[in-house]
Design an enzyme around this catalytic site. Structure first.
Site, PDB file in Angstrom:
ATOM      1  N   SER A 125      46.766  41.247  39.850  1.00  0.00           N
ATOM      2  CA  SER A 125      45.914  40.133  40.275  1.00  0.00           C
ATOM      3  C   SER A 125      45.946  39.953  41.778  1.00  0.00           C
ATOM      4  CB  SER A 125      46.366  38.826  39.623  1.00  0.00           C
ATOM      5  OG  SER A 125      45.885  38.713  38.313  1.00  0.00           O
ATOM      6  N   ASN A 152      48.206  44.597  33.813  1.00  0.00           N
ATOM      7  CA  ASN A 152      49.663  44.631  33.915  1.00  0.00           C
ATOM      8  C   ASN A 152      50.359  45.121  32.649  1.00  0.00           C
ATOM      9  OD1 ASN A 152      49.481  43.485  36.513  1.00  0.00           O
ATOM     10  ND2 ASN A 152      49.367  41.435  35.633  1.00  0.00           N
ATOM     11  N   HIS A 164      46.469  30.308  40.420  1.00  0.00           N
ATOM     12  CA  HIS A 164      46.145  31.735  40.471  1.00  0.00           C
ATOM     13  C   HIS A 164      45.013  32.027  41.461  1.00  0.00           C
ATOM     14  CE1 HIS A 164      44.709  35.671  38.914  1.00  0.00           C
ATOM     15  NE2 HIS A 164      45.983  35.835  38.574  1.00  0.00           N
ATOM     16  N   TYR A 220      34.460  49.720  34.465  1.00  0.00           N
ATOM     17  CA  TYR A 220      33.027  49.989  34.602  1.00  0.00           C
ATOM     18  C   TYR A 220      32.753  50.862  35.821  1.00  0.00           C
ATOM     19  CZ  TYR A 220      31.836  46.411  31.113  1.00  0.00           C
ATOM     20  OH  TYR A 220      31.709  45.686  29.959  1.00  0.00           O
ATOM     21  N   ALA A 232      37.397  46.320  35.080  1.00  0.00           N
ATOM     22  CA  ALA A 232      37.851  47.325  36.042  1.00  0.00           C
ATOM     23  C   ALA A 232      37.349  48.730  35.719  1.00  0.00           C
ATOM     24  CB  ALA A 232      39.376  47.324  36.104  1.00  0.00           C
ATOM     25  N   ASP A 284      37.733  33.060  39.366  1.00  0.00           N
ATOM     26  CA  ASP A 284      39.126  32.871  38.968  1.00  0.00           C
ATOM     27  C   ASP A 284      39.326  31.477  38.374  1.00  0.00           C
ATOM     28  OD1 ASP A 284      42.186  33.086  39.234  1.00  0.00           O
ATOM     29  OD2 ASP A 284      41.507  34.962  40.128  1.00  0.00           O
TER      30      ASP A 284
END
Length: 412
Positions: free
Chosen positions: A281, A216, A121, A231, A229, A72
């Protein structure tokens, strides 16, 4: 380019983010809805944790011994709830050197161990997974004994790329991660370079659970694949709201594995305190925390088996999978208690919530057993009263007879 999946644009500090001088200690600041670094402590228990029986959950596992790589914007260990949760020595900064902002001015790259987070984040993501309990707040990570590996791979200017993401995944493997959380996706719908997919496969081959946010861009019913995401083998997480329904912004698609709370998510912020945010997230680390709990309890389970367990025990209202919330909204307690054996894939019927049909009342042609018992009890009570009255009357008669006898004897 990669982007962290915030509802607001990219990873840039939003207008509601305020940097406060470090001298302002979080435990002395009042909690503010305005996201500032540091901020005050959130005083209550966030709704995303109220939906979980934490004592029952933690009686099964607290994630001890499991290492979770947070790829991140870095993780700030100055937040007291993260100081003991982060393996600082194992952290790594993979951002390019000699960074420049949009105006061409040099920007600070941050510490080499990944513990610099100017965006906040990554610090929020880490807190949802493994924040330690603290006085003055009901917020805590779902796996409060797991260990975070901070891997800084993106920043406020979006310098992260698919190449640095692949490198971060490979570093997580070297750092002995058991779970990898990726709350980022590519900035377009095109399938990225095959090297990123190979890095994912390498992690899965080591029995590492890879969790990624779904994205989002779901407003207006938008449906598209997002990466990493989408895969195979990656657990893609959508966002749910307080009603266990898909959050309006959450990305939909057949690749979605499960959903998790992603609205008004309280978590840790740099320098101390808490802040609220929205987005897939923050749904992804909620699931990554559950994965850490399962892995600690079942260290021999494969990544596929852990993912299947989370999907199997998720709450859903229809048979099988749908593109909005996948197999349903994650249920941490069920995932840790309905686990007598590993499974390879979820069953369409498993987790389905159905109301039980009421039991038909037995038809009675006469009095019911309760009515008969009441009647017999009444008979017994009346009989007892009659017997007492009878005994009392007999005693009086005998007494009177004896008095008459004594009077007659005296007269003679």
């Amino acid at each position: 380019m990669l982007r962290t999946t915030l509802v607001a644009a990219a990873t840039l500090l939003t207008a509601t983010t305020v940097l406060v001088p470090p001298a302002a200690a979080a435990d002395k600041l009042p909690y503010s809805d305005q996201c500032q670094f540091p901020n005050g402590l959130y005083p209550g228990r966030p709704w995303s944790l109220q939906r979980v029986l934490l004592d029952e959950l933690w009686s099964q596992s607290q994630g001890k011994g499991v290492r979770v790589a947070v790829i991140d914007t870095g993780v700030d260990v100055k937040n007291p709830q993260l100081t003991d949760a982060v393996d600082v020595k194992a952290g790594r900064n993979l951002l390019p050197k000699n960074l420049k902002d949009e105006d061409g001015d040099p920007i600070e790259r941050g510490k080499e161990n990944g513990t610099t987070d100017t965006v906040g984040h990554g610090t929020k993501v880490a807190g949802i997974i493994a924040a330690r309990p603290a006085a003055g707040t009901g917020f805590v990570g779902l796996a409060p004994e797991a260990t975070i590996i901070p891997i800084q791979q993106n920043d406020a200017e979006g310098h992260g790329t698919t190449d640095t993401l692949a490198a971060a995944i490979r570093y997580a493997i070297q750092a002995k991660a058991g779970v990898i959380n990726i709350s980022q996706d590519t900035s377009n719908a095109m399938k990225p370079s095959s090297d990123l997919e190979r890095a994912i496969d390498e992690a899965l081959a080591q029995k590492i659970v890879v969790v990624a946010s779904a994205g989002n861009d779901g407003l207006g019913g938008n449906v598209k694949e997002t990466y990493p995401a989408s895969y195979d083998g990656v657990l893609a997480v959508a966002a749910s709201d307080r009603n266990n329904e898909r959050a309006s912004f959450s990305q939909s698609g057949d690749f979605v594995g499960v959903a998790a709370p992603g609205v008004d998510m309280i978590s840790t912020v740099p320098q101390g305190g808490h802040c609220s945010d929205n987005g897939t997230s923050f749904s992804a680390p909620y699931v990554a925390g559950v994965a850490a709990l399962i892995k600690a309890k079942h260290p021999d389970w494969t990544a596929r088996q852990i993912v299947a367990q989370i999907e199997q025990t998720a709450e859903r209202t229809i048979d099988g999978h749908d593109r909005l919330v996948g197999w349903g909204v994650v249920d941490p307690v069920r995932a840790l208690t309905e686990d007598d054996h590993p499974i390879e894939s979820p069953s369409p019927q498993g987790g389905l919530g159905r109301a039980e049909a009421p039991t038909a009342a037995k038809f009675q042609t006469g009095e019911t057993p309760d009515e008969r018992n009441a009647r017999l009890a009444t008979y017994v009570a009346v009989a007892a009263a009659v017997l007492v009255a009878g005994l009392g009357g007999t005693a009086v008669a005998i007494r009177d007879a004896r008095r008459r006898a004594r009077r007659v004897s005296g007269a003679e």
